[in-house]
Scaffold this active site. Structure first.
Site, mmCIF file in Angstrom:
data_model
loop_
_atom_site.group_PDB
_atom_site.id
_atom_site.type_symbol
_atom_site.label_atom_id
_atom_site.label_comp_id
_atom_site.label_asym_id
_atom_site.label_seq_id
_atom_site.Cartn_x
_atom_site.Cartn_y
_atom_site.Cartn_z
ATOM 1 N N GLY A 276 2.895 -34.107 -14.162
ATOM 2 C CA GLY A 276 1.743 -35.023 -14.766
ATOM 3 C C GLY A 276 2.294 -35.659 -16.289
ATOM 4 C CD GLU B 126 4.629 -28.155 -9.021
ATOM 5 O OE1 GLU B 126 4.966 -27.099 -8.069
ATOM 6 O OE2 GLU B 126 3.352 -28.737 -9.460
ATOM 7 N N GLY C 292 7.446 -34.676 -11.400
ATOM 8 C CA GLY C 292 8.098 -36.309 -10.312
ATOM 9 C C GLY C 292 8.082 -37.610 -11.026
ATOM 10 N NE ARG C 293 3.015 -40.500 -12.875
ATOM 11 C CZ ARG C 293 2.369 -41.392 -12.439
ATOM 12 N NH1 ARG C 293 2.375 -42.374 -12.008
ATOM 13 N NH2 ARG C 293 1.369 -40.624 -11.373
ATOM 14 N NE ARG D 200 0.675 -45.328 -9.935
ATOM 15 C CZ ARG D 200 0.378 -46.108 -10.607
ATOM 16 N NH1 ARG D 200 1.447 -46.637 -10.679
ATOM 17 N NH2 ARG D 200 0.255 -44.988 -11.255
ATOM 18 C CE1 TYR E 85 -3.822 -43.504 -7.523
ATOM 19 C CE2 TYR E 85 -2.209 -44.635 -8.363
ATOM 20 C CZ TYR E 85 -2.051 -43.717 -7.856
ATOM 21 O OH TYR E 85 -1.411 -42.757 -7.109
ATOM 22 C CB CYS F 83 -4.928 -60.949 4.422
ATOM 23 S SG CYS F 83 -4.180 -61.791 4.907
ATOM 24 C CD GLU F 84 -6.818 -56.027 1.793
ATOM 25 O OE1 GLU F 84 -8.843 -55.818 1.020
ATOM 26 O OE2 GLU F 84 -7.486 -55.693 2.830
ATOM 27 C CE1 TYR G 29 3.494 -39.355 -6.467
ATOM 28 C CE2 TYR G 29 3.982 -40.374 -8.781
ATOM 29 C CZ TYR G 29 4.260 -39.289 -8.354
ATOM 30 O OH TYR G 29 3.927 -38.076 -8.392
HETATM 31 C C1 LIG Z 1 1.607 -35.193 -8.156
HETATM 32 C C2 LIG Z 1 2.250 -33.935 -8.641
HETATM 33 C C3 LIG Z 1 3.212 -33.763 -9.319
HETATM 34 C C4 LIG Z 1 3.725 -34.119 -9.993
HETATM 35 O O1 LIG Z 1 3.180 -34.926 -11.093
HETATM 36 P P1 LIG Z 1 3.682 -36.505 -11.576
HETATM 37 O O2 LIG Z 1 2.630 -37.214 -11.985
HETATM 38 O O3 LIG Z 1 4.795 -37.141 -10.813
HETATM 39 O O4 LIG Z 1 4.760 -35.661 -12.416
HETATM 40 C C5 LIG Z 1 3.444 -32.254 -9.899
HETATM 41 N N1 LIG Z 1 2.669 -30.555 -9.021
HETATM 42 C C6 LIG Z 1 2.398 -31.480 -7.731
HETATM 43 C C7 LIG Z 1 1.219 -30.090 -7.646
HETATM 44 C C8 LIG Z 1 1.588 -32.833 -7.823
HETATM 45 O O5 LIG Z 1 0.846 -32.663 -7.066
#
Ligand SMILES: *Cc1c(COP(=O)(O)O)cnc(C)c1O
Length: 420
Positions: free
Chosen positions: A237, A279, A281-282, A319, A323, A350-351, A379
């Protein structure tokens, strides 16, 4: 004046060579982030593990890079796990998530010996026990807990609040029953807990609050059931830069806070700190990507606004419509020219909601110019659809002045491939 150069590659040439829309992903950026995670988290603290949240962006090459850089990977579906298997990703470094894993997915995870399954609810616990027993295995699991922390982000990407579809609520009675149940199962080994409070967070406060709550839970469980928490997965996150307002913080801003809070809490309660998993991701891949589009229609509504149409939109980047995500962009073939107009970048679907960027400052533009939108690494490709039967764009990876095509642009035949 000139063309936008990305990791030593001329983006306008890439657009010409591969067509638009086009995802361009910097391998160098990803490698830098992985190195930062190793240096400032993995090497700095004992008993730690970093897993890339593959849902942000996953192709086989990405899984290979993550494997090579020494991180683990979190997957949320059979398809993501399948991708990992295809590149011989070390299965003990896989964390398997999901709020409604199918029996097929659970079988796949257990047969392939994934390192950890994160149990989202009690129904799933039974399914795992039965499946592991069938294959004569012992499955290591973590319980996903919703710690009741409201993260400051869009409500669609908040996940830690009490009213959530994810996880087991942090309620002593419910969790005691679940833990008691798990420790009595023969084919399940409960290692600890997981929480993920949301995405695109710029503050470490939410993590600190969640850790306090979980530390209290750990203490209760030790006193009441003699259960020792061996692992704590603190989710991902960490926020990145999309527009000018907020910028990405170094990994240690989050991880130092997480580690010091947890170490304090453990010291207070007199138990050993569990292994900590993160964890992101982004944070690893978001700013690694840009998307190139070709500008087509330009429509000026006097006194209102100018709409500039591009050849992609919500199918390649859902995205903004999902959101209200904000993006920045630049006219890639007119870098350095004076910004004299403010326009709205519209997708071709078409939105009416298919708007990529509101109020982008641009130089004098014309049809045929190339627009580069920044921070589309996470994403975007992973959320892409074929809405309006638009073929999904190609993916090109760039590194130190070299580029390589990783995913071909879809054709109309590809879209119809499975029709009988
Ligand atoms: C989506 C997600 C992440 C990664 O979120 P980011 O915002 O991309 O860092 C990590 N753990 C879980 C369980 C998730 O669902």
């Amino acid at each position: 004046m000139g063309n936008l150069v990305f990791e030593g590659c001329d983006t306008v040439e890439l657009a010409k060579k591969y067509g638009t829309p086009l995802y361009v992903i910097s391998e160098d950026y990803i490698v830098d982030r992985c190195r930062e995670i190793r240096e400032d988290f993995l090497d700095k603290y004992e008993k730690t593990m970093a897993v890339y949240a593959s849902k942000a962006f996953l192709i086989k090459e990405m899984a290979r890079i993550i494997k090579r850089e020494g991180l683990g990977m979190d997957v949320v579906s059979g398809g993501e796990l399948y991708t990992a298997i295809q590149v011989d990703f070390p299965m003990d470094k896989i964390v398997f998530h999901g709020n409604n894993k199918s029996l097929y997915e659970i079988e796949m995870a257990i047969k392939n010996d994934v390192g950890r399954i994160v149990v989202d609810n009690i129904t799933e616990l039974d399914l795992i026990e039965r499946t592991a027993s069938k294959y004569n295995k012992i499955s290591s699991v973590l319980f996903r807990i919703t710690p009741g922390v409201d993260a400051h982000t869009h409500k669609y990407i908040q996940t830690g609040q009490v009213d959530s579809k994810f996880g087991i609520p942090l309620n002593e009675d419910i969790i005691n029953i679940a833990v008691k149940k798990a420790i009595n199962l023969d084919h399940v080994k409960l290692l600890g807990f997981h929480f993920h409070i949301g995405s695109q967070l710029y503050e470490n406060r939410g993590y600190i609050l969640a850790i306090r709550k979980i530390a209290y839970l750990m203490k209760q469980l030790k006193e009441q059931l003699g259960f020792i928490t061996k692992e704590l997965n603190t989710g991902g996150g960490y926020g990145i830069q999309y527009s000018g307002d907020e910028s990405r913080k170094p990994i240690k801003y989050f991880t130092d806070a997480i580690m010091s809070e947890l170490e304090n809490e453990c010291k207070k309660s007199g138990f050993e700190r569990p292994l900590v998993i993160i964890e992101p991701g982004r944070w690893i891949v978001g700013e690694a990507g840009i998307t190139l589009y070709t500008i087509g229609s330009i429509k000026e509504i006097p006194g209102v606004r100018t709409y500039v149409g591009v050849d992609g939109g919500m199918p390649d980047n859902p995205r903004p419509s999902l959101y209200e995500a904000k993006y920045e962009g630049i006219i890639a073939n007119k870098v350095g020219e004076k910004l004299i107009n403010t326009v709205t970048i519209a997708g071709k679907c078409c939105e009416s909601g298919d708007i990529l960027i509101q109020d982008l400052k641009v130089p004098k533009i014309e049809s045929g110019d190339v627009l580069a939108v920044f921070s589309t690494g996470a994403y975007n490709y992973s959320m892409a659809s074929n809405y309006n039967r638009l073929p999904k764009p190609a993916v090109v990876m760039v590194s130190q002045g070299e580029y390589r095509l990783m995913v071909k642009r879809e054709t109309y035949e590809d879209i119809m491939r499975n029709e009988l």
